[in-house]
Design a protein around this motif. Structure first.
Motif, PDB file in Angstrom:
ATOM      1  N   THR A  63      16.211  31.803  58.064  1.00  0.00           N
ATOM      2  CA  THR A  63      17.438  30.968  57.792  1.00  0.00           C
ATOM      3  C   THR A  63      17.083  29.426  57.715  1.00  0.00           C
ATOM      4  O   THR A  63      17.483  28.824  56.616  1.00  0.00           O
ATOM      5  N   VAL A  70      16.189  22.626  61.426  1.00  0.00           N
ATOM      6  CA  VAL A  70      16.578  22.422  60.020  1.00  0.00           C
ATOM      7  C   VAL A  70      15.822  21.012  59.699  1.00  0.00           C
ATOM      8  O   VAL A  70      16.538  19.879  60.481  1.00  0.00           O
ATOM      9  N   LEU A  85      25.662  26.683  61.620  1.00  0.00           N
ATOM     10  CA  LEU A  85      24.911  25.659  60.940  1.00  0.00           C
ATOM     11  C   LEU A  85      25.145  24.442  61.942  1.00  0.00           C
ATOM     12  O   LEU A  85      26.282  24.069  61.542  1.00  0.00           O
ATOM     13  N   PHE A 118      23.046  31.814  53.160  1.00  0.00           N
ATOM     14  CA  PHE A 118      22.077  31.771  54.215  1.00  0.00           C
ATOM     15  C   PHE A 118      22.398  32.353  55.352  1.00  0.00           C
ATOM     16  O   PHE A 118      21.874  33.157  56.117  1.00  0.00           O
ATOM     17  N   ASP A 124      14.532  28.422  54.753  1.00  0.00           N
ATOM     18  CA  ASP A 124      15.358  28.255  53.664  1.00  0.00           C
ATOM     19  C   ASP A 124      16.069  27.390  53.283  1.00  0.00           C
ATOM     20  O   ASP A 124      16.443  26.480  52.436  1.00  0.00           O
ATOM     21  N   ILE A 125      17.309  26.704  54.532  1.00  0.00           N
ATOM     22  CA  ILE A 125      17.912  25.648  54.475  1.00  0.00           C
ATOM     23  C   ILE A 125      16.959  24.209  54.473  1.00  0.00           C
ATOM     24  O   ILE A 125      17.420  23.238  53.708  1.00  0.00           O
ATOM     25  N   LEU A 140      16.097  23.925  50.851  1.00  0.00           N
ATOM     26  CA  LEU A 140      17.094  23.238  50.091  1.00  0.00           C
ATOM     27  C   LEU A 140      17.368  21.620  50.526  1.00  0.00           C
ATOM     28  O   LEU A 140      17.494  20.899  49.541  1.00  0.00           O
ATOM     29  N   THR A 141      17.150  21.410  51.774  1.00  0.00           N
ATOM     30  CA  THR A 141      17.243  19.865  52.183  1.00  0.00           C
ATOM     31  C   THR A 141      16.036  18.984  51.622  1.00  0.00           C
ATOM     32  O   THR A 141      16.487  17.754  51.357  1.00  0.00           O
ATOM     33  N   SER A 172      26.154  25.687  49.173  1.00  0.00           N
ATOM     34  CA  SER A 172      24.590  25.872  48.810  1.00  0.00           C
ATOM     35  C   SER A 172      23.757  26.704  50.028  1.00  0.00           C
ATOM     36  O   SER A 172      22.772  27.218  49.984  1.00  0.00           O
ATOM     37  N   THR A 173      24.451  26.448  51.154  1.00  0.00           N
ATOM     38  CA  THR A 173      23.769  27.046  52.319  1.00  0.00           C
ATOM     39  C   THR A 173      24.502  28.204  52.976  1.00  0.00           C
ATOM     40  O   THR A 173      23.861  29.127  53.700  1.00  0.00           O
ATOM     41  N   HIS A 174      25.870  28.292  52.766  1.00  0.00           N
ATOM     42  CA  HIS A 174      26.776  29.472  53.221  1.00  0.00           C
ATOM     43  C   HIS A 174      25.997  30.704  53.242  1.00  0.00           C
ATOM     44  O   HIS A 174      26.125  31.532  54.072  1.00  0.00           O
TER      45      HIS A 174
END
Length: 284
Positions: A268, A235, A124, A110, A271-272, A275-276, A106-108
């Motif tokens: 980036t 992040v 990351l 980005f 956005d991650i 999601l977190t 789900s993060t790649h």
């Protein structure tokens, strides 16, 4: 949090003032005792220190600690007369919480977007507390670059790249950790194979952490490897650090105006971070 001694001295024990007003309910007092461990430097603490940091009297703190020690899951552990540390139940709760954060699937994309936008390597890193505060690379996008061109040896991977003292991503993570953990990292030696731009002086390193917290990003100039510069952004899960996004380019290709690279790296990381903060079930 306040301190009665100079915070620039790594490893020195400090009196830590309690945060906020004294807890009222029993649950709030128990939570205050648990949180006191996160504000105190080091691993093992005396009853007096814990009570002071929690803002509670020693009798109440002692009852809470003993209840946690007696708990089958081990919220607290007593390691000596009047000496305590956090128990395995706390670690399990942390692992359980972090296990529900997004995975690479789900993060790649980005990181792929960051690579396309900047032409740099996109990586990351996540915070790993096992064996001391470290960072681990869990995903990356190299684009058209041959991995051999990066020039990082196996020894570098397990030394320079994991130390929070080196590199923009390391310092970005370190800037958002509690002071007690920062002290432990500043007490470590700089990896022998670090790049020529690594910040060796602890006062200068501490100043860079304050700047990172103010700006929201960090810039590295040949800190991990000679000939490579970087931009990193944190992040976060709310206000807790989870890791960092790193954009890495050869020094010769870094533009004079870093604002576009900073923008895309920050985007980036943001956005991650979103999601977190989203339940994994909602992501997949």
């Amino acid at each position: 949090m306040t301190s009665t001694v100079n915070d620039s001295v790594p490893g020195q024990r400090r009196h830590v003032a309690p945060a906020g007003r004294p807890a009222s309910s029993l649950a709030a007092r128990a939570y205050a005792v648990q949180q006191a461990f996160t504000r105190l430097p080091g691993e093992v603490h005396a009853l007096r220190e814990i009570a002071d940091a929690a803002g509670l009297d020693r009798a109440t703190t002692h009852r809470i600690l003993q209840t946690g020690v007696a708990d089958a899951d081990g919220v607290f552990e007593q390691v000596g007369r009047g000496l305590y540390r956090l128990g395995t139940a706390t670690a399990r709760a942390g692992v359980q919480a972090m296990a529900h954060t997004p995975n690479a699937a789900s993060t790649h994309h980005f990181l792929e977007r960051l690579n396309r936008a900047t032409g740099g390597l996109a990586l990351l890193y996540v915070l790993s507390p096992l064996g001391g505060a470290r960072r681990l690379c869990t995903d990356y996008v190299l684009g058209d670059l041959d991995p051999a061109e990066v020039g990082m040896t196996a020894e570098d991977v397990v030394s320079v790249s994991r130390s929070l003292r080196t590199g923009a991503s390391g310092r970005v993570i370190l800037a958002h950790l509690p002071r007690s953990i920062q002290d432990q990292v500043l007490a470590e030696e700089v990896p022998a194979t670090a790049g020529p731009g690594v910040i060796r002086d602890n006062d200068a390193l501490a100043a860079s952490l304050a700047e990172i917290r103010q700006l929201g990003f960090g810039v590295g100039r040949q800190e991990c490897m000679a000939g490579w510069d970087s931009v990193a952004a944190p992040v976060l899960w709310r206000d807790s650090i989870m890791g960092a996004v790193l954009m890495l380019k050869p020094s010769s290709e870094m533009p004079a105006d870093l604002r576009p690279l900073i923008y895309h790296t920050l985007k980036t990381a943001e956005d991650i971070s979103r999601l977190t903060a989203t339940p994994l079930s909602a992501v997949v």
